[in-house]
Scaffold this active site. Sequence first.
Site, mmCIF file in Angstrom:
data_model
loop_
_atom_site.group_PDB
_atom_site.id
_atom_site.type_symbol
_atom_site.label_atom_id
_atom_site.label_comp_id
_atom_site.label_asym_id
_atom_site.label_seq_id
_atom_site.Cartn_x
_atom_site.Cartn_y
_atom_site.Cartn_z
ATOM 1 C CE1 TYR A 1 -3.137 -2.915 0.062
ATOM 2 C CE2 TYR A 1 -3.583 -2.503 2.373
ATOM 3 C CZ TYR A 1 -3.811 -3.221 1.216
ATOM 4 O OH TYR A 1 -4.718 -4.251 1.227
ATOM 5 C CG HIS B 1 -1.552 -8.864 -0.711
ATOM 6 N ND1 HIS B 1 -0.987 -7.631 -0.529
ATOM 7 C CD2 HIS B 1 -2.859 -8.621 -0.986
ATOM 8 C CE1 HIS B 1 -1.912 -6.686 -0.685
ATOM 9 N NE2 HIS B 1 -3.051 -7.263 -0.971
ATOM 10 C CB SER C 1 -13.594 -3.668 -1.164
ATOM 11 O OG SER C 1 -12.349 -3.140 -1.552
ATOM 12 N N PRO C 2 -15.460 -3.989 2.094
ATOM 13 C CG PRO C 2 -15.522 -3.460 4.381
ATOM 14 C CD PRO C 2 -14.576 -3.591 3.206
ATOM 15 C CG LEU C 3 -18.332 -0.049 3.604
ATOM 16 C CD1 LEU C 3 -17.916 1.254 4.275
ATOM 17 C CD2 LEU C 3 -19.722 -0.468 4.085
ATOM 18 N N GLY C 4 -17.783 -1.869 -0.873
ATOM 19 C CA GLY C 4 -17.743 -1.759 -2.332
ATOM 20 C C GLY C 4 -16.489 -1.099 -2.858
ATOM 21 N N GLY C 5 -15.619 -0.635 -1.949
ATOM 22 C CA GLY C 5 -14.345 -0.073 -2.374
ATOM 23 C C GLY C 5 -14.347 1.440 -2.355
ATOM 24 N N GLY D 1 -20.377 5.231 -1.336
ATOM 25 C CA GLY D 1 -21.517 6.135 -1.292
ATOM 26 C C GLY D 1 -22.748 5.572 -1.992
HETATM 27 N N1 LIG Z 1 -6.493 -8.295 0.417
HETATM 28 C C1 LIG Z 1 -6.702 -7.548 -0.640
HETATM 29 O O1 LIG Z 1 -6.370 -7.904 -1.779
HETATM 30 C C2 LIG Z 1 -7.387 -6.220 -0.437
HETATM 31 C C3 LIG Z 1 -7.890 -5.496 -1.536
HETATM 32 C C4 LIG Z 1 -8.548 -4.284 -1.301
HETATM 33 C C5 LIG Z 1 -8.684 -3.832 0.010
HETATM 34 N N2 LIG Z 1 -8.170 -4.549 1.055
HETATM 35 C C6 LIG Z 1 -8.321 -4.097 2.458
HETATM 36 O O2 LIG Z 1 -9.693 -3.852 2.714
HETATM 37 C C7 LIG Z 1 -9.821 -2.548 3.263
HETATM 38 C C8 LIG Z 1 -11.180 -1.961 2.921
HETATM 39 O O3 LIG Z 1 -11.368 -1.908 1.533
HETATM 40 P P1 LIG Z 1 -11.418 -0.530 0.719
HETATM 41 O O4 LIG Z 1 -10.774 0.513 1.534
HETATM 42 O O5 LIG Z 1 -10.921 -0.849 -0.631
HETATM 43 O O6 LIG Z 1 -12.968 -0.275 0.519
HETATM 44 P P2 LIG Z 1 -14.236 -0.084 1.466
HETATM 45 O O7 LIG Z 1 -13.913 -0.317 2.877
HETATM 46 O O8 LIG Z 1 -15.316 -0.881 0.846
HETATM 47 O O9 LIG Z 1 -14.577 1.434 1.180
HETATM 48 C C9 LIG Z 1 -13.735 2.453 1.642
HETATM 49 C C10 LIG Z 1 -14.473 3.765 1.450
HETATM 50 O O10 LIG Z 1 -15.666 3.722 2.204
HETATM 51 C C11 LIG Z 1 -15.920 4.955 2.762
HETATM 52 N N3 LIG Z 1 -16.565 4.699 4.074
HETATM 53 C C12 LIG Z 1 -16.098 3.923 5.072
HETATM 54 N N4 LIG Z 1 -16.958 3.901 6.107
HETATM 55 C C13 LIG Z 1 -17.988 4.696 5.746
HETATM 56 C C14 LIG Z 1 -19.170 5.096 6.405
HETATM 57 N N5 LIG Z 1 -19.478 4.635 7.630
HETATM 58 N N6 LIG Z 1 -20.007 5.945 5.755
HETATM 59 C C15 LIG Z 1 -19.704 6.405 4.505
HETATM 60 N N7 LIG Z 1 -18.585 6.054 3.840
HETATM 61 C C16 LIG Z 1 -17.742 5.213 4.456
HETATM 62 C C17 LIG Z 1 -14.590 5.626 2.973
HETATM 63 O O11 LIG Z 1 -14.787 6.999 2.754
HETATM 64 P P3 LIG Z 1 -13.710 8.145 3.096
HETATM 65 O O12 LIG Z 1 -12.543 7.818 2.226
HETATM 66 O O13 LIG Z 1 -14.419 9.387 2.717
HETATM 67 O O14 LIG Z 1 -13.362 8.053 4.536
HETATM 68 C C18 LIG Z 1 -13.674 4.929 1.969
HETATM 69 O O15 LIG Z 1 -13.390 5.741 0.874
HETATM 70 C C19 LIG Z 1 -8.637 -1.789 2.652
HETATM 71 O O16 LIG Z 1 -8.379 -0.604 3.343
HETATM 72 C C20 LIG Z 1 -7.553 -2.821 2.758
HETATM 73 O O17 LIG Z 1 -7.051 -2.830 4.085
HETATM 74 C C21 LIG Z 1 -7.530 -5.726 0.841
#
Ligand SMILES: NC(=O)c1ccc[n+]([C@@H]2O[C@H](COP(=O)([O-])OP(=O)(O)OC[C@H]3O[C@@H](n4cnc5c(N)ncnc54)[C@H](OP(=O)(O)O)[C@@H]3O)[C@@H](O)[C@H]2O)c1
Length: 294
Positions: free
Chosen positions: A53, A131, A212-216, A221
Amino acid sequence: MKQRTIGQTMVSAIGLGAMPLSIADHPDESQAIRTIHAALDVGVNFIDTADAYRPAIDDPSGNGHNERLIRKALAQYHGNKSSVQIATKAGNIKPFGDDWLVDASPGYLHRACEGSLRALGIDCIALYQLHRPDPKVPIEESVGALMNLRDAGKIKMIGLSNVRIDHIDRARRALGVRGLASVQNQFSPAYRKGEDVLSYCHEHAIAFLPWSPLGGVGNAGRLAGGGAFAETAARHGVSAQQVALAWLLAKGPCVIPIPGARRPETIVDSARAPDLELTDSEIAQLNRYPHAEG
Ligand SMILES: NC(=O)c1ccc[n+]([C@@H]2O[C@H](COP(=O)([O-])OP(=O)(O)OC[C@H]3O[C@@H](n4cnc5c(N)ncnc54)[C@H](OP(=O)(O)O)[C@@H]3O)[C@@H](O)[C@H]2O)c1
């Protein structure tokens, strides 16, 4: 915050996905540190990162940008941080177009672990995750390297990411049935293809960390834009993202979502999800609702 377990270790039911604090469009360092501090303030004690990252492949900061940021945020935190558990990963080396180059050879994993220990400024990583399996390297060899690192005291628990059930079965045969602590795969309202892996983890008491539990980043949004998650949120007077996280938590005690955040407000909101009680009929409706992918 309510707790769940990875192996024998208790962690907050919601972790912080730290990736958006370092990749493209990441916030400045002071906002990033405030975001990590806000998570810790509300009881999030589990932080997910990876050596890969970093802002861009040609960024001079190199690997470990996110790990160094977490180290700095923890050093500057004046609250209680004794229970904080860091999970990091190795094996994805750099983005190549839309794909990632992968190296999960034992030699690379050993070098990557030393790099992560240095970047995080610790002498043992709580959870070290492969990973991504490397098609060129049998998964038994990759997890064998992780076992060596565990035996040497450099990591405490072993996890896998981006795996199928056959990968997990092979890894568990190499590690022993209690040797695999976690699986981190993509899973969200919009992406449910991994339900078989989630069920497997539930059955075998392996923590399941939906990524990406919220779709990434950039897509979270959409949950608020209408449909079953938004309607349920309106009934409870909470955000649709909180409903999505509560729905994931309701899938079983093995599930520990790791929502990403670039702003303190979003992780503070997400951290309330374990206290949101969804009814059985709401969960059934959310299970049926096929939120459009992408
Ligand atoms: N193992 C793998 O290959 C892999 C791949 C992808 C991700 N990951 C891990 O999974 C984690 C989460 O995935 P992600 O960051 O890609 O996507 P995500 O958690 O689905 O979405 C992140 C986005 O959601 C928004 N958000 C979070 N909580 C919210 C809430 N309560 N209300 C409104 N918006 C909200 C954030 O907004 P703001 O930015 O405005 O705060 C952020 O931009 C990563 O950080 C990483 O650690 C792992």
